[in-house]
Design a protein around this motif. Structure first.
Motif, PDB file in Angstrom:
ATOM      1  N   PHE A  75       0.819  -1.206   0.000  1.00 42.31           N
ATOM      2  CA  PHE A  75       0.000   0.000   0.000  1.00 42.31           C
ATOM      3  C   PHE A  75       0.859   1.266   0.000  1.00 42.31           C
ATOM      4  CE2 PHE A  75      -3.585   2.524   2.080  1.00 42.31           C
ATOM      5  CZ  PHE A  75      -4.415   2.446   0.972  1.00 42.31           C
ATOM      6  N   SER A  76       2.012   1.214   0.664  1.00 38.03           N
ATOM      7  CA  SER A  76       2.892   2.379   0.705  1.00 38.03           C
ATOM      8  C   SER A  76       3.889   2.405  -0.454  1.00 38.03           C
ATOM      9  CB  SER A  76       3.633   2.445   2.047  1.00 38.03           C
ATOM     10  OG  SER A  76       4.432   1.297   2.252  1.00 38.03           O
ATOM     11  N   SER A  77       3.798   1.432  -1.358  1.00 38.43           N
ATOM     12  CA  SER A  77       4.699   1.410  -2.515  1.00 38.43           C
ATOM     13  C   SER A  77       4.211   2.314  -3.646  1.00 38.43           C
ATOM     14  CB  SER A  77       4.853  -0.022  -3.048  1.00 38.43           C
ATOM     15  OG  SER A  77       3.651  -0.462  -3.678  1.00 38.43           O
ATOM     16  N   TYR A  78       2.942   2.731  -3.587  1.00 39.02           N
ATOM     17  CA  TYR A  78       2.460   3.692  -4.580  1.00 39.02           C
ATOM     18  C   TYR A  78       3.158   5.031  -4.339  1.00 39.02           C
ATOM     19  CZ  TYR A  78      -1.208   0.316  -5.617  1.00 39.02           C
ATOM     20  OH  TYR A  78      -1.896  -0.817  -5.975  1.00 39.02           O
ATOM     21  N   ARG A  79       3.520   5.710  -5.402  1.00 41.83           N
ATOM     22  CA  ARG A  79       4.253   6.972  -5.251  1.00 41.83           C
ATOM     23  C   ARG A  79       3.484   7.952  -4.385  1.00 41.83           C
ATOM     24  NH1 ARG A  79       4.963  12.036  -7.497  1.00 41.83           N
ATOM     25  NH2 ARG A  79       7.144  12.751  -7.499  1.00 41.83           N
ATOM     26  N   THR A  80       2.186   7.999  -4.587  1.00 42.99           N
ATOM     27  CA  THR A  80       1.302   8.784  -3.741  1.00 42.99           C
ATOM     28  C   THR A  80      -0.090   8.182  -3.808  1.00 42.99           C
ATOM     29  OG1 THR A  80       0.370  10.989  -3.299  1.00 42.99           O
ATOM     30  CG2 THR A  80       0.734  10.404  -5.615  1.00 42.99           C
ATOM     31  N   ALA A 164       2.993   5.712   4.846  1.00 37.25           N
ATOM     32  CA  ALA A 164       2.992   4.454   5.597  1.00 37.25           C
ATOM     33  C   ALA A 164       2.288   4.603   6.940  1.00 37.25           C
ATOM     34  CB  ALA A 164       4.425   3.967   5.793  1.00 37.25           C
ATOM     35  N   ASP A 165       2.588   5.678   7.669  1.00 35.23           N
ATOM     36  CA  ASP A 165       1.941   5.894   8.965  1.00 35.23           C
ATOM     37  C   ASP A 165       0.613   6.632   8.797  1.00 35.23           C
ATOM     38  OD1 ASP A 165       1.602   5.822  11.709  1.00 35.23           O
ATOM     39  OD2 ASP A 165       2.930   7.517  12.113  1.00 35.23           O
TER      40      ASP A 165
END
Length: 341
Positions: A75-80, A164-165
């Motif tokens: 989920f946090s691998s998307y640039r934004t 991520a957070d």
């Protein structure tokens, strides 16, 4: 902005306002939210003391950090996940597919027949998601809601925002609770819903739209709990659960403290945002009881990295999946105790 008359802003002006630290609701599409709040306040819910210890403990024992870690890495691998971006839309579609997969793999066919998973459509392209476990009661349709926001934002939207957070952590925290509840064949008396809101960073847009829809339909909400940032344990501080005590329902907040005392392995600390700072706020505006629990006292939360390209899993040892697990426990307790078994 709170306490101010509404003003028209362009999208760029909104971005500049946020970058300058101004806190606001974007009420463009929800001007009537809260029209009936004064009527609803006259019949505030009563919450009995926690009493489902056996059922809650059984589910808590099945929670894991493995699923949240894998899900958050993706989920946090998307640039934004900025709500107006193409990757924001793609991340929402991935999240929807993951919720559907978890439902199929974790719930029995009989339980699946009680579950609906819907996209709440928004004009900006990234939709909110609602997973509902229908209740068995024919007389009590008051909804129990657990929420998190799925979008991320850099202070300047063209820059990377892995989030991520804020709030990838809350997103996967309640997803893990949802998985464990389904695996336990959870059959609530009241309907229990899990909400993943779009566009929180744009001025609480997704949650406002849903709260306004519920209000317009005359739906009643028994309790709403928001999970926004659940991963950070600041070096040199005591691990604790931040219980927000401003701009929340006091009775439900006190109940939340009872759940923490009963089911979590770390203590809570009372803290304040200083403003209506997450997706619980639209529900409060509509007159529904809502609360907000965060990773630590507000001053010890992850101010240094959120809304930057450094809001990543690997930025610091202060990012803790074990800490996130405590919030999954809390979400399980909230769903079982207030949903009824």
């Amino acid at each position: 902005m709170e306490g101010k008359e509404p003003v028209w802003m362009t999208e760029l002006e909104k971005i500049e306002a946020k970058a300058n630290g101004l806190k606001f609701f974007d009420i463009t599409d929800t001007p009537s939210l809260g029209s009936f709040a004064h009527m609803r306040a006259q019949s505030a819910p009563v919450y009995p003391p926690p009493s489902a210890h056996k059922q809650v403990t059984k589910v808590i024992e099945t929670l894991s950090t493995a699923g949240p870690r894998t899900n958050l890495e993706k989920f946090s691998s998307y640039r934004t996940r900025y709500y107006r971006s193409e990757t924001g839309r793609q991340s929402q579609q991935w999240l929807l597919s993951k919720i559907q997969q978890v439902t199929k793999e974790s719930a029995s066919p009989e339980l699946q027949s009680l579950i609906t998973i819907e996209e709440f459509q928004h004009s900006w392209g990234q939709n909110s998601i609602i997973a509902r476990i229908n209740g068995s009661s024919s007389t009590d349709e008051r909804v129990v809601i657990l929420g998190a926001h799925q979008d991320s934002a850099n202070l300047w939207p063209f820059l990377a925002a892995p989030g991520a957070d804020d709030d990838g952590s809350g997103t996967v925290t309640i997803l893990e609770s949802y998985r464990a509840l389904l695996a336990s064949d959870f059959r609530p008396q009241r309907p229990v819903e899990f909400h993943w809101y779009s566009a929180e960073e744009g001025g609480l847009l997704g949650s406002q739209a849903i709260a306004q829809s519920y209000e317009a339909q005359g739906l009643e909400v028994y309790a709403m709990s928001q999970y926004d940032m659940t991963a950070w344990v600041k070096q040199g501080t005591r691990e604790e659960i931040g219980v927000i005590v401003d701009y929340v329902d006091n009775t439900l907040t006190d109940y939340n403290k009872q759940l923490i005392d009963a089911y979590l392995d770390v203590p809570y600390v009372e803290t304040k945002c200083g403003y209506a700072c997450s997706d619980h706020a639209p529900w409060s505006k509509a007159g529904y009881p809502s609360i907000f629990t965060i990773e630590a006292s507000f001053e010890n939360s992850n101010h240094a990295n959120i809304h930057t390209s450094n809001d990543r899993i690997d930025v610091s040892s202060e990012f803790s999946f074990e800490h996130m697990l405590e919030f999954s426990k809390l979400a399980v307790a909230f769903a079982i105790e207030l949903g009824g078994v």
